[in-house]
Design an enzyme around this catalytic site. Structure first.
Site, mmCIF file in Angstrom:
data_model
loop_
_atom_site.group_PDB
_atom_site.id
_atom_site.type_symbol
_atom_site.label_atom_id
_atom_site.label_comp_id
_atom_site.label_asym_id
_atom_site.label_seq_id
_atom_site.Cartn_x
_atom_site.Cartn_y
_atom_site.Cartn_z
ATOM 1 C CG ASP A 313 42.857 -79.316 -2.989
ATOM 2 O OD1 ASP A 313 43.654 -78.674 -3.708
ATOM 3 O OD2 ASP A 313 41.622 -79.130 -3.041
ATOM 4 C CG HIS A 317 45.217 -69.190 -0.417
ATOM 5 N ND1 HIS A 317 45.219 -68.803 -1.744
ATOM 6 C CD2 HIS A 317 44.393 -70.260 -0.351
ATOM 7 C CE1 HIS A 317 44.417 -69.600 -2.440
ATOM 8 N NE2 HIS A 317 43.909 -70.504 -1.624
#
Ligand code: DOR
Ligand code: ZN
Length: 432
Positions: A313, A317
């Site tokens: 996953d 960011h």
């Protein structure tokens, strides 16, 4: 390029191989695999080897596949580009990745799928398989054009990042997806139950004063999607399983012969919600880190094959997404460059043996996504990961190829690392 890899232990769950062998790569394919091929090749002039690599002490496995990666291009290039994402992939030992559609625009149309494939081809590191959105803009209202997306090159369907809350829409997606051989990957989260939550609902959310996301927010949708798969005689793949209750539901569904598959991510068998005491937003992920009992159940689910796949996953960011108040911080962990080492801990603690782990990181994701990958059989694409199982190293975010430096594992001591990543017969990463 002709390449002869000698001296390593070769593990290929697809062929039940676990022994010391040589492997010969030619024209991007695995030409030969066997015990004495180095001698026979050296004597034949027609098969002149351009390079021999001695890999004594190393382990050769079919190229690792991460079936749940977020590349942020188009739209969020400051978090990750396709080029930086595939560089991170090969550095982490992944020869193929499947990327989720929650870019901007969402990959809900042919031109975005084509754009991703073109950028991936230009980067020419790992293979990139786009996953198309189930619903337009992943808004959960209208289905996308599944056939058109399939023709453009998607390998699966998902609204990951968001759940499909409308059960009737999910039913149609599973029916149409199944008939087109497009697996549907479900991000299971009932948003009415999770709404506003910041971490796992339990002891630590109570003492930290942070609003909780109960396990049932995930489990209610796992149960629903299993019921839809049963009712429609289709299949479902459950993404990022994080709770004991989900493991029980999936185990039971498999026992009943339903076509349910599942994945979990390394953070769910490595960390618990106890870590949130630091208020470090690098531990903020969705679904959230759960309790010690959940972690134990995830490992049991991996051990007894309830959970088929480990997928990280990868959710890169930027600093501005994470260095804010906990409530406003984005969810996600930049995972591609730590996934293998964290997963190797499952061998060290005897949860899995080597072939079982490699099946979950290569053979099984290839099977679920219908990819012609995940094996070292003669004739297969020469996608190969070479692992040094004893290499000790320390995670250092500054060395990440990924633009996403958001990892809670910075500074952690690890054992085991990919040292050579070969894609289509070409060396794409050499960390030796
Ligand atoms: O932690 C997460 N990050 N979970 C998701 O479902 C989405 C992902 C993202 O896109 O950042
Ligand atoms: Zn998700």
């Amino acid at each position: 390029m002709k390449l002869l890899l000698t001296g390593a232990r070769i593990i290929d769950p697809a062929q039940n191989i676990d022994s010391r062998m040589d492997i010969f790569l030619e024209d991007g394919k695995i030409a030969k695999i066997g015990t004495d091929i180095s001698k026979s090749l050296k004597s034949k002039s027609s098969e002149k080897i351009t390079k021999i690599i001695d890999l004594t002490g190393m382990i050769i496995v079919p190229g690792l596949i991460d079936m749940h990666t977020h590349l942020r291009e188009p739209g969020f290039e400051y978090k990750e580009t396709i080029a930086s994402g595939v560089a991170a992939a090969v550095a982490g030992g992944f020869t193929s990745i499947a990327c989720m559609p929650n870019s901007n625009p969402v990959n809900d149309n042919r031109s975005t799928t084509e754009f991703i494939r073109r950028k991936a081809a230009q980067a020419a590191l790992a293979n990139v398989y786009p996953i198309g959105a189930i619903s337009k803009d992943s808004a959960g209202v209208k289905l996308t054009e599944f056939w058109d997306l399939k023709e453009a090159g998607i390998v699966a369907l998902s609204d990951d990042g968001k759940p499909v809350m409308d059960a009737a829409l999910m039913r149609r997606a599973m029916e149409y997806g199944f008939s087109l051989q497009l697996p549907v990957i479900s991000h299971c989260e009932d948003t009415n139950l999770s709404g506003g939550g910041l971490m796992n609902e339990g002891y630590y959310s109570t003492i930290l004063g942070l609003s909780g996301i109960p396990g049932i927010a995930e489990e209610a949708m796992v149960a629903r999607d299993i019921l839809i798969a049963e009712f429609t005689k289709t299949s479902i793949h459950i993404a990022h399983v994080s709770t004991a209750g989900s493991v029980h539901l999936i185990r039971d569904a498999k026992k009943r012969g339903l076509k349910v598959t599942a994945e979990t991510a390394p953070h769910y068998f490595t960390l618990t919600d106890e870590s949130l005491q630091s208020y470090d937003t690098n531990f903020k992920v969705n679904p959230p880190l759960r309790s010690e009992q959940d972690l134990k159940a995830i490992k049991e689910g991996l051990a007894d094959s309830t959970i088929d796949v480990i997928a990280c996953d990868h959710a890169p960011h930027g600093r501005t997404d994470k260095e804010v108040e906990f409530e406003y911080a984005a969810n996600g962990i930049s995972g591609l460059e730590t996934s293998l080492a964290l997963s190797l801990n499952l061998i060290l603690d005897k949860t899995l043996n080597w072939p079982e782990l490699i099946a979950k990181m290569s053979t099984n994701p290839a099977r679920i996504l219908n990819l012609p990958k995940g094996t070292l059989e003669a004739g297969a694409d020469a996608d190969i990961t070479v692992i040094d199982p004893l290499l000790q190293w320390t995670v250092d975010l500054q060395t990440f190829r990924s633009r996403g430096k958001n990892s809670p594992f910075n500074g952690r001591r690890m054992q085991g690392k990919a040292v050579l990543t070969i894609v289509g017969g070409e060396i794409k990463y050499d960390g030796r």
